[in-house]
Design a protein around this motif. Structure first.
Motif, PDB file in Angstrom:
ATOM      1  N   SER A  23      40.798 -41.801 -39.865  1.00 46.93           N
ATOM      2  CA  SER A  23      39.492 -41.753 -39.204  1.00 46.93           C
ATOM      3  C   SER A  23      38.379 -42.314 -40.083  1.00 46.93           C
ATOM      4  CB  SER A  23      39.158 -40.320 -38.801  1.00 46.93           C
ATOM      5  OG  SER A  23      39.001 -39.506 -39.954  1.00 46.93           O
ATOM      6  N   LYS A  24      38.620 -42.428 -41.390  1.00 43.87           N
ATOM      7  CA  LYS A  24      37.612 -42.977 -42.304  1.00 43.87           C
ATOM      8  C   LYS A  24      37.845 -44.447 -42.623  1.00 43.87           C
ATOM      9  CE  LYS A  24      36.943 -38.486 -44.401  1.00 43.87           C
ATOM     10  NZ  LYS A  24      37.150 -37.659 -45.593  1.00 43.87           N
ATOM     11  N   CYS A  25      38.948 -44.984 -42.128  1.00 41.61           N
ATOM     12  CA  CYS A  25      39.307 -46.376 -42.405  1.00 41.61           C
ATOM     13  C   CYS A  25      38.462 -47.327 -41.558  1.00 41.61           C
ATOM     14  CB  CYS A  25      40.789 -46.581 -42.097  1.00 41.61           C
ATOM     15  SG  CYS A  25      41.339 -48.280 -42.317  1.00 41.61           S
ATOM     16  N   LEU A  26      37.980 -48.391 -42.178  1.00 40.73           N
ATOM     17  CA  LEU A  26      37.129 -49.357 -41.482  1.00 40.73           C
ATOM     18  C   LEU A  26      37.871 -50.062 -40.350  1.00 40.73           C
ATOM     19  CD1 LEU A  26      35.330 -50.953 -44.564  1.00 40.73           C
ATOM     20  CD2 LEU A  26      34.535 -49.105 -43.086  1.00 40.73           C
ATOM     21  N   GLU A  27      39.140 -50.380 -40.549  1.00 42.39           N
ATOM     22  CA  GLU A  27      39.918 -51.055 -39.505  1.00 42.39           C
ATOM     23  C   GLU A  27      40.164 -50.130 -38.323  1.00 42.39           C
ATOM     24  OE1 GLU A  27      43.410 -53.139 -40.665  1.00 42.39           O
ATOM     25  OE2 GLU A  27      42.413 -54.154 -42.326  1.00 42.39           O
ATOM     26  N   PHE A  28      40.372 -48.840 -38.578  1.00 46.31           N
ATOM     27  CA  PHE A  28      40.564 -47.872 -37.498  1.00 46.31           C
ATOM     28  C   PHE A  28      39.268 -47.712 -36.708  1.00 46.31           C
ATOM     29  CE2 PHE A  28      40.619 -43.546 -35.783  1.00 46.31           C
ATOM     30  CZ  PHE A  28      41.842 -43.539 -35.128  1.00 46.31           C
ATOM     31  N   ASP A  80      40.710 -52.174 -34.887  1.00 51.62           N
ATOM     32  CA  ASP A  80      41.703 -53.164 -35.288  1.00 51.62           C
ATOM     33  C   ASP A  80      43.030 -52.500 -35.635  1.00 51.62           C
ATOM     34  OD1 ASP A  80      39.987 -55.333 -34.975  1.00 51.62           O
ATOM     35  OD2 ASP A  80      39.203 -55.134 -37.011  1.00 51.62           O
ATOM     36  N   CYS A  81      43.036 -51.165 -35.720  1.00 46.54           N
ATOM     37  CA  CYS A  81      44.236 -50.405 -36.045  1.00 46.54           C
ATOM     38  C   CYS A  81      44.261 -49.155 -35.166  1.00 46.54           C
ATOM     39  CB  CYS A  81      44.211 -50.007 -37.520  1.00 46.54           C
ATOM     40  SG  CYS A  81      45.586 -48.961 -38.022  1.00 46.54           S
ATOM     41  N   ASP A  82      45.463 -48.799 -34.706  1.00 45.99           N
ATOM     42  CA  ASP A  82      45.570 -47.598 -33.866  1.00 45.99           C
ATOM     43  C   ASP A  82      46.002 -46.364 -34.658  1.00 45.99           C
ATOM     44  OD1 ASP A  82      48.212 -48.113 -34.362  1.00 45.99           O
ATOM     45  OD2 ASP A  82      48.758 -48.437 -32.266  1.00 45.99           O
ATOM     46  N   ALA A 112      50.546 -47.384 -37.809  1.00 45.21           N
ATOM     47  CA  ALA A 112      51.323 -48.227 -38.715  1.00 45.21           C
ATOM     48  C   ALA A 112      51.898 -47.394 -39.857  1.00 45.21           C
ATOM     49  CB  ALA A 112      50.443 -49.340 -39.276  1.00 45.21           C
ATOM     50  N   ASP A 113      53.199 -47.567 -40.107  1.00 44.90           N
ATOM     51  CA  ASP A 113      53.848 -46.798 -41.169  1.00 44.90           C
ATOM     52  C   ASP A 113      53.532 -47.330 -42.562  1.00 44.90           C
ATOM     53  OD1 ASP A 113      55.074 -45.040 -39.401  1.00 44.90           O
ATOM     54  OD2 ASP A 113      56.794 -46.380 -39.120  1.00 44.90           O
ATOM     55  N   ASN A 114      53.190 -48.619 -42.670  1.00 41.14           N
ATOM     56  CA  ASN A 114      52.952 -49.234 -43.968  1.00 41.14           C
ATOM     57  C   ASN A 114      51.470 -49.314 -44.332  1.00 41.14           C
ATOM     58  OD1 ASN A 114      52.205 -51.130 -42.088  1.00 41.14           O
ATOM     59  ND2 ASN A 114      53.234 -52.838 -43.080  1.00 41.14           N
ATOM     60  N   CYS A 115      50.646 -48.556 -43.656  1.00 42.63           N
ATOM     61  CA  CYS A 115      49.203 -48.608 -43.889  1.00 42.63           C
ATOM     62  C   CYS A 115      48.832 -47.970 -45.227  1.00 42.63           C
ATOM     63  CB  CYS A 115      48.479 -47.869 -42.760  1.00 42.63           C
ATOM     64  SG  CYS A 115      46.690 -47.852 -42.956  1.00 42.63           S
ATOM     65  N   MET A 116      47.961 -48.629 -45.970  1.00 48.79           N
ATOM     66  CA  MET A 116      47.519 -48.114 -47.254  1.00 48.79           C
ATOM     67  C   MET A 116      46.758 -46.795 -47.100  1.00 48.79           C
ATOM     68  SD  MET A 116      45.344 -49.983 -50.284  1.00 48.79           S
ATOM     69  CE  MET A 116      46.375 -51.416 -50.252  1.00 48.79           C
ATOM     70  N   CYS A 117      46.042 -46.621 -46.006  1.00 49.11           N
ATOM     71  CA  CYS A 117      45.301 -45.372 -45.781  1.00 49.11           C
ATOM     72  C   CYS A 117      46.235 -44.169 -45.736  1.00 49.11           C
ATOM     73  CB  CYS A 117      44.509 -45.431 -44.476  1.00 49.11           C
ATOM     74  SG  CYS A 117      42.994 -46.379 -44.582  1.00 49.11           S
TER      75      CYS A 117
END
Length: 53
Positions: A9-14, A18-20, A23-28
């Motif tokens: 919820s704090k990620c800029l792409e989310f 741009d992101c749902d 993703a399993d490989n997400c750095m967040c």
């Protein structure tokens, strides 16, 4: 490693849809810190280093 449940919820792409958050490989999801803040400040608190563009 403990994962912060609210990292997505704090990620800029989310936030920009741009992101749902599934993703399993997400750095967040792998980072125990607030990656969104790190991206804004361009500083990684986990590694204590400056982030490059």
């Amino acid at each position: 490693m403990t994962i912060a449940a609210t990292n997505c919820s704090k990620c800029l792409e989310f936030q920009s849809k741009d992101c749902d958050g599934k993703a399993d490989n997400c750095m967040c999801k792998r980072c125990p810190r607030n990656l969104g803040t790190c991206l804004i400040t361009r500083y990684c608190r986990e590694t204590e280093s400056v982030m490059m563009k």
